[in-house]
Design a protein around this motif. Structure first.
Motif, PDB file in Angstrom:
ATOM      1  N   UNK A 293       0.836  -1.208   0.000  1.00  0.00           N
ATOM      2  CA  UNK A 293       0.000   0.000   0.000  1.00  0.00           C
ATOM      3  C   UNK A 293       0.870   1.257   0.000  1.00  0.00           C
ATOM      4  N   UNK A 294       2.023   1.159   0.616  1.00  0.00           N
ATOM      5  CA  UNK A 294       2.923   2.317   0.675  1.00  0.00           C
ATOM      6  C   UNK A 294       3.587   2.586  -0.666  1.00  0.00           C
ATOM      7  N   UNK A 295       3.523   1.591  -1.557  1.00  0.00           N
ATOM      8  CA  UNK A 295       4.191   1.728  -2.857  1.00  0.00           C
ATOM      9  C   UNK A 295       3.316   2.407  -3.898  1.00  0.00           C
ATOM     10  N   UNK A 296       2.008   2.480  -3.635  1.00  0.00           N
ATOM     11  CA  UNK A 296       1.120   3.175  -4.582  1.00  0.00           C
ATOM     12  C   UNK A 296       1.104   4.646  -4.195  1.00  0.00           C
ATOM     13  N   UNK A 297       1.644   5.453  -5.070  1.00  0.00           N
ATOM     14  CA  UNK A 297       1.768   6.885  -4.777  1.00  0.00           C
ATOM     15  C   UNK A 297       0.827   7.675  -5.670  1.00  0.00           C
ATOM     16  N   UNK A 298       0.319   8.781  -5.159  1.00  0.00           N
ATOM     17  CA  UNK A 298      -0.569   9.595  -5.992  1.00  0.00           C
ATOM     18  C   UNK A 298       0.211  10.295  -7.098  1.00  0.00           C
ATOM     19  N   UNK A 299      -0.358  10.228  -8.287  1.00  0.00           N
ATOM     20  CA  UNK A 299       0.304  10.845  -9.441  1.00  0.00           C
ATOM     21  C   UNK A 299       0.610  12.309  -9.199  1.00  0.00           C
ATOM     22  N   UNK A 300       1.788  12.674  -9.554  1.00  0.00           N
ATOM     23  CA  UNK A 300       2.288  14.053  -9.601  1.00  0.00           C
ATOM     24  C   UNK A 300       2.572  14.681  -8.249  1.00  0.00           C
ATOM     25  N   UNK A 301       2.326  13.974  -7.153  1.00  0.00           N
ATOM     26  CA  UNK A 301       2.677  14.598  -5.861  1.00  0.00           C
ATOM     27  C   UNK A 301       4.181  14.844  -5.784  1.00  0.00           C
ATOM     28  N   UNK A 302       4.925  13.911  -6.385  1.00  0.00           N
ATOM     29  CA  UNK A 302       6.384  14.053  -6.379  1.00  0.00           C
ATOM     30  C   UNK A 302       6.922  14.408  -7.754  1.00  0.00           C
ATOM     31  N   UNK A 303       6.029  14.901  -8.628  1.00  0.00           N
ATOM     32  CA  UNK A 303       6.489  15.391  -9.923  1.00  0.00           C
ATOM     33  C   UNK A 303       6.462  14.391 -11.049  1.00  0.00           C
ATOM     34  N   UNK A 304       5.834  13.237 -10.830  1.00  0.00           N
ATOM     35  CA  UNK A 304       5.727  12.274 -11.922  1.00  0.00           C
ATOM     36  C   UNK A 304       4.437  11.471 -11.784  1.00  0.00           C
ATOM     37  N   UNK A 305       3.955  10.935 -12.914  1.00  0.00           N
ATOM     38  CA  UNK A 305       2.720  10.152 -12.855  1.00  0.00           C
ATOM     39  C   UNK A 305       2.984   8.748 -12.308  1.00  0.00           C
ATOM     40  N   UNK A 306       1.942   8.144 -11.738  1.00  0.00           N
ATOM     41  CA  UNK A 306       2.022   6.756 -11.283  1.00  0.00           C
ATOM     42  C   UNK A 306       0.879   5.988 -11.926  1.00  0.00           C
ATOM     43  N   UNK A 307       1.210   5.041 -12.819  1.00  0.00           N
ATOM     44  CA  UNK A 307       0.171   4.343 -13.592  1.00  0.00           C
ATOM     45  C   UNK A 307      -0.882   3.663 -12.731  1.00  0.00           C
ATOM     46  N   UNK A 308      -0.504   3.104 -11.572  1.00  0.00           N
ATOM     47  CA  UNK A 308      -1.515   2.421 -10.743  1.00  0.00           C
ATOM     48  C   UNK A 308      -2.537   3.402 -10.209  1.00  0.00           C
ATOM     49  N   UNK A 309      -2.081   4.579  -9.827  1.00  0.00           N
ATOM     50  CA  UNK A 309      -3.005   5.618  -9.357  1.00  0.00           C
ATOM     51  C   UNK A 309      -3.945   6.010 -10.489  1.00  0.00           C
ATOM     52  N   UNK A 310      -3.386   6.285 -11.644  1.00  0.00           N
ATOM     53  CA  UNK A 310      -4.215   6.700 -12.782  1.00  0.00           C
ATOM     54  C   UNK A 310      -5.226   5.608 -13.141  1.00  0.00           C
ATOM     55  N   UNK A 311      -4.762   4.370 -13.193  1.00  0.00           N
ATOM     56  CA  UNK A 311      -5.631   3.257 -13.587  1.00  0.00           C
ATOM     57  C   UNK A 311      -6.792   3.100 -12.601  1.00  0.00           C
ATOM     58  N   UNK A 312      -6.492   3.188 -11.314  1.00  0.00           N
ATOM     59  CA  UNK A 312      -7.543   3.031 -10.307  1.00  0.00           C
ATOM     60  C   UNK A 312      -8.557   4.165 -10.396  1.00  0.00           C
ATOM     61  N   UNK A 313      -8.071   5.376 -10.547  1.00  0.00           N
ATOM     62  CA  UNK A 313      -8.997   6.508 -10.611  1.00  0.00           C
ATOM     63  C   UNK A 313      -9.890   6.414 -11.848  1.00  0.00           C
ATOM     64  N   UNK A 314      -9.299   6.063 -12.972  1.00  0.00           N
ATOM     65  CA  UNK A 314     -10.099   5.947 -14.202  1.00  0.00           C
ATOM     66  C   UNK A 314     -11.162   4.858 -14.040  1.00  0.00           C
ATOM     67  N   UNK A 315     -10.790   3.746 -13.391  1.00  0.00           N
ATOM     68  CA  UNK A 315     -11.745   2.647 -13.197  1.00  0.00           C
ATOM     69  C   UNK A 315     -12.944   3.082 -12.356  1.00  0.00           C
ATOM     70  N   UNK A 316     -12.753   4.109 -11.535  1.00  0.00           N
ATOM     71  CA  UNK A 316     -13.853   4.604 -10.691  1.00  0.00           C
ATOM     72  C   UNK A 316     -14.469   5.886 -11.250  1.00  0.00           C
TER      73      UNK A 316
END
Ligand code: SF4
Ligand code: SF4
Length: 124
Positions: free
Chosen positions: A80-103
């Protein structure tokens, strides 16, 4: 303005959350509450609810996309600690994007963090 993750929770209701059994074993330093887990294979546990056809972790409180929180945040599994919100640290995270799009939520964008930081700065 609350942190974007506290208005989301999509990743906690989209993936199977599997991790090594030792993370729920206190004698080995594990902190994940074992009653919230179930066996996945000989080496791994999963958070209850995340193996379902429509996953939702048992530890997730609230409504996805509205307001959510992890009820075991300090004790959550390492994955759970490895899934980071996209762009908080200046880069996208595909798992975050994928989960948000799915919802049905838009992927986070750099502007979301500018708004979040500006709102918190003016509230301070
Ligand atoms: S990491 Fe991404 S998908 Fe997960 S709660 Fe935060 S914003 Fe939502
Ligand atoms: S343990 Fe917490 S952070 Fe991990 S999937 Fe469940 S609700 Fe989300």
């Amino acid at each position: 303005m609350t942190h974007p993750c506290l208005r989301c929770g999509a990743c906690c209701a989209n993936f199977r959350v599997a991790f090594h059994w030792s993370e729920a074993e206190p004698s080995m330093g594990g902190q994940v509450p074992s009653k919230l887990t179930e066996k996945f294979d000989p080496h791994r546990l999963v958070m209850r609810g995340t193996q379902a056809y429509q996953p939702r972790c048992i530890a997730l409180e609230g409504s996805v996309g509205v307001t959510t929180r992890c009820s075991i945040h300090p004790q959550r599994p390492s994955i759970c600690r490895e899934v980071l919100p996209s762009w908080e640290s200046g880069e996208p995270y595909p798992q975050c994007d994928k989960a948000r799009i799915a919802h049905g939520l838009s992927p986070l964008a750099p502007e979301d963090w500018i708004r979040f930081k500006d709102a918190n700065a003016s509230a301070a």
